[in-house]
Scaffold this motif. Structure first.
Motif, PDB file in Angstrom:
ATOM      1  N   ASP A 116       1.661  -4.844   0.060  1.00 41.78           N
ATOM      2  CA  ASP A 116       1.999  -3.762  -0.862  1.00 41.78           C
ATOM      3  C   ASP A 116       3.263  -4.063  -1.658  1.00 41.78           C
ATOM      4  OD1 ASP A 116      -0.177  -2.530   0.185  1.00 41.78           O
ATOM      5  OD2 ASP A 116       0.940  -1.125   1.449  1.00 41.78           O
ATOM      6  N   ASN A 119       3.214  -4.823  -5.418  1.00 41.31           N
ATOM      7  CA  ASN A 119       3.338  -3.656  -6.303  1.00 41.31           C
ATOM      8  C   ASN A 119       2.742  -3.897  -7.692  1.00 41.31           C
ATOM      9  OD1 ASN A 119       4.059  -0.998  -6.720  1.00 41.31           O
ATOM     10  ND2 ASN A 119       6.065  -1.526  -7.584  1.00 41.31           N
ATOM     11  N   ASN A 120       1.541  -4.478  -7.741  1.00 41.16           N
ATOM     12  CA  ASN A 120       0.873  -4.643  -9.022  1.00 41.16           C
ATOM     13  C   ASN A 120      -0.423  -3.828  -9.043  1.00 41.16           C
ATOM     14  OD1 ASN A 120      -1.099  -6.136  -7.628  1.00 41.16           O
ATOM     15  ND2 ASN A 120      -0.073  -8.068  -8.040  1.00 41.16           N
ATOM     16  N   SER A 121      -1.090  -3.834 -10.195  1.00 41.48           N
ATOM     17  CA  SER A 121      -2.270  -2.985 -10.364  1.00 41.48           C
ATOM     18  C   SER A 121      -3.423  -3.412  -9.465  1.00 41.48           C
ATOM     19  CB  SER A 121      -2.710  -3.023 -11.828  1.00 41.48           C
ATOM     20  OG  SER A 121      -3.027  -4.347 -12.225  1.00 41.48           O
ATOM     21  N   ALA A 124      -2.821  -2.021  -5.987  1.00 42.81           N
ATOM     22  CA  ALA A 124      -3.035  -0.570  -6.039  1.00 42.81           C
ATOM     23  C   ALA A 124      -4.527  -0.241  -6.069  1.00 42.81           C
ATOM     24  CB  ALA A 124      -2.334   0.008  -7.263  1.00 42.81           C
ATOM     25  N   GLU A 125      -5.300  -1.035  -6.805  1.00 42.45           N
ATOM     26  CA  GLU A 125      -6.738  -0.819  -6.871  1.00 42.45           C
ATOM     27  C   GLU A 125      -7.397  -1.090  -5.515  1.00 42.45           C
ATOM     28  OE1 GLU A 125     -10.433   0.138  -8.387  1.00 42.45           O
ATOM     29  OE2 GLU A 125      -8.455   0.439  -9.278  1.00 42.45           O
ATOM     30  N   CYS A 126      -6.916  -2.103  -4.810  1.00 40.91           N
ATOM     31  CA  CYS A 126      -7.453  -2.406  -3.470  1.00 40.91           C
ATOM     32  C   CYS A 126      -7.193  -1.250  -2.512  1.00 40.91           C
ATOM     33  CB  CYS A 126      -6.835  -3.693  -2.928  1.00 40.91           C
ATOM     34  SG  CYS A 126      -7.371  -5.201  -3.765  1.00 40.91           S
ATOM     35  N   ARG A 127      -5.974  -0.706  -2.552  1.00 42.76           N
ATOM     36  CA  ARG A 127      -5.658   0.429  -1.685  1.00 42.76           C
ATOM     37  C   ARG A 127      -6.528   1.636  -2.035  1.00 42.76           C
ATOM     38  NH1 ARG A 127      -0.132  -0.895  -2.710  1.00 42.76           N
ATOM     39  NH2 ARG A 127      -0.005   0.912  -4.067  1.00 42.76           N
ATOM     40  N   LYS A 128      -6.769   1.836  -3.316  1.00 38.54           N
ATOM     41  CA  LYS A 128      -7.579   2.966  -3.762  1.00 38.54           C
ATOM     42  C   LYS A 128      -9.023   2.839  -3.289  1.00 38.54           C
ATOM     43  CE  LYS A 128      -8.871   5.480  -7.985  1.00 38.54           C
ATOM     44  NZ  LYS A 128      -8.759   5.509  -9.464  1.00 38.54           N
TER      45      LYS A 128
END
Length: 420
Positions: A116, A119-121, A124-128
């Motif tokens: 994490d 801190n890139n897009s 963030a998409e993987c976490r989402k």
């Protein structure tokens, strides 16, 4: 007790989905090799869990064979029995392949996982995307809670505490009389309930870590595509004339070699992932079509069903379809991201590049040859299969639903013919 898998940055530990805690509780998690005493106790517990699920399935199967002539009772009992069989196979597979499981997690931690802190897009998409598995976990948790709690409600409000026959979480036939005393009944109830809890938790925990692996593998493909698009740009040059050309070519070649190395690591991990999970996926796809058919049949034909059972079957079919969809959608995402690599390579301005002072140079033959081989390799999709019989994709999902509908139509025809 449990080994902490390290990222390639040694100070960062791998953060696994919270659902993996249940794999540890069920005895399915690989232990470090240097814990012999705890390892023996943990292995003993793991085999107890497998045995308890196997014994419970035997009790359910005995009830199934006893009532084969009644299509309603048979289909109702098949739902829980087949679910138990599926996850009995999963537990056994995880226990017998501990070394392969450990190697798979280690390779993921070193080569695939993106912390994490990046801190890139993409991260963030993987976490989402992992939120889908929390929804599936919630549905399956509700399902097992209803199976364990609804019989107790029936006991207090329908059967009565003085009744000789008392309900259990599933329909079963025992080789002894579980109603002879309250102690026997309570122990049997707890034993079979915990076996069901192990079944459901193994299902969503293993699916969650499988989705976790695929989600971050797709993220690595996206990161790879970004690096390919930057392959012939942003080369800092401090000299002029022919030295510009030489420096740019060397920098591009070095970048390309790093991209090729990363691409090979992603492919190797995906192959190891497919090798580990494909037997489980075959059993899952085979049983899912039957489960969806039988649960749907129970919902359609259960006119006099207790309202709690009706809600239970609604949650059951929602869980079964969502679990199957999530698996197939993740397999489909891996297919798309892997095959997109060839298109990204072809469109990365390999025919020439612009450097400082607007000097236009033709890409060297060596770089072009590397690109050709990489494009050729990328045209072979990276995929997850069900033991080579079927590729995990959205097409597989629609095919399984179609098969379930065919089974359902046949089953309903047999049921109404028998009523006539």
């Amino acid at each position: 007790m449990f080994y902490k898998y390290r990222h390639r940055d040694s100070h960062i530990s791998l953060r696994l989905p919270i659902q993996c805690t249940w794999l540890k509780l069920n005895g399915s998690w690989p232990l470090p090799l240097n814990s012999p005493i705890f390892g023996i106790a943990y292995t003993t517990w793991a085999w107890y869990v497998i045995a308890s699920v196997g014994v419970t399935i035997c009790y359910q199967s005995a009830f199934l064979f006893k009532n084969l002539s009644d299509i309603i009772i048979t289909t109702e009992n098949c739902c829980t029995t087949f679910m138990g069989v599926l996850n009995f196979v999963r537990l056994l597979h995880l226990r017998l392949n501990q070394r392969k499981f450990r190697k798979l997690i280690e390779q993921f931690a070193l080569e695939i996982w993106m912390p994490d802190s990046l801190n890139n897009s993409i991260v963030a998409e993987c976490r989402k995307r992992m939120n889908t598995f929390y929804i599936m976990t919630g549905l399956l948790s509700c399902l097992i809670i209803m199976y364990c709690v609804l019989p107790l409600i029936e006991l207090f409000f329908t059967f009565g505490l003085d009744s000789h026959e008392k309900p259990f979480p599933y329909k079963m036939v025992f080789p002894y009389d579980p109603y002879s005393s309250w102690t026997r009944y309570v122990l049997t109830y707890v034993f079979t309930s915990y076996a069901g809890i192990c079944v459901v938790t193994t299902l969503f925990a293993e699916d969650s870590i499988f989705g976790f692996f695929i989600t971050y593998t797709c993220g690595q493909f996206r990161l790879l595509h970004d690096n390919i698009n930057k392959l012939f740009t942003d080369v800092k040059v401090l000299a002029g004339g022919d030295e510009i050309w030489d420096y740019a070519q060397r920098a591009q070649l070095e970048r390309l070699k790093q991209i090729i190395d990363k691409h090979n690591k992603i492919i190797r991990f995906a192959q190891r992932l497919e090798d580990f999970f494909n037997p489980i996926l075959l059993v899952n796809l085979m049983i899912s079509s039957i489960l969806i058919c039988m649960v749907g049949f129970q919902i359609i034909t259960g006119r006099n069903m207790f309202i709690g059972d009706y809600v239970k079957f609604i949650v059951y079919i929602s869980s079964a379809i969502s679990q199957l969809y999530v698996l197939c959608e993740n397999g489909d995402a891996l297919l798309k991201h892997s095959t997109l690599t060839a298109n990204v390579l072809y469109g990365c301005q390999w025919e020439g590049s612009v450097h400082c002072n607007h000097v236009y140079t033709v890409t060297s033959k060596q770089i072009q040859n590397h690109l050709r081989f990489m494009i050729l390799c990328s045209q072979q999709p990276v995929k997850i299969t069900a033991y080579k019989f079927s590729t995990l994709s959205l097409q597989s999902f629609t095919a399984i639903l179609s098969t379930s509908m065919s089974y359902f139509t046949l089953l309903r025809s047999l049921y109404y013919d028998n009523k006539k």
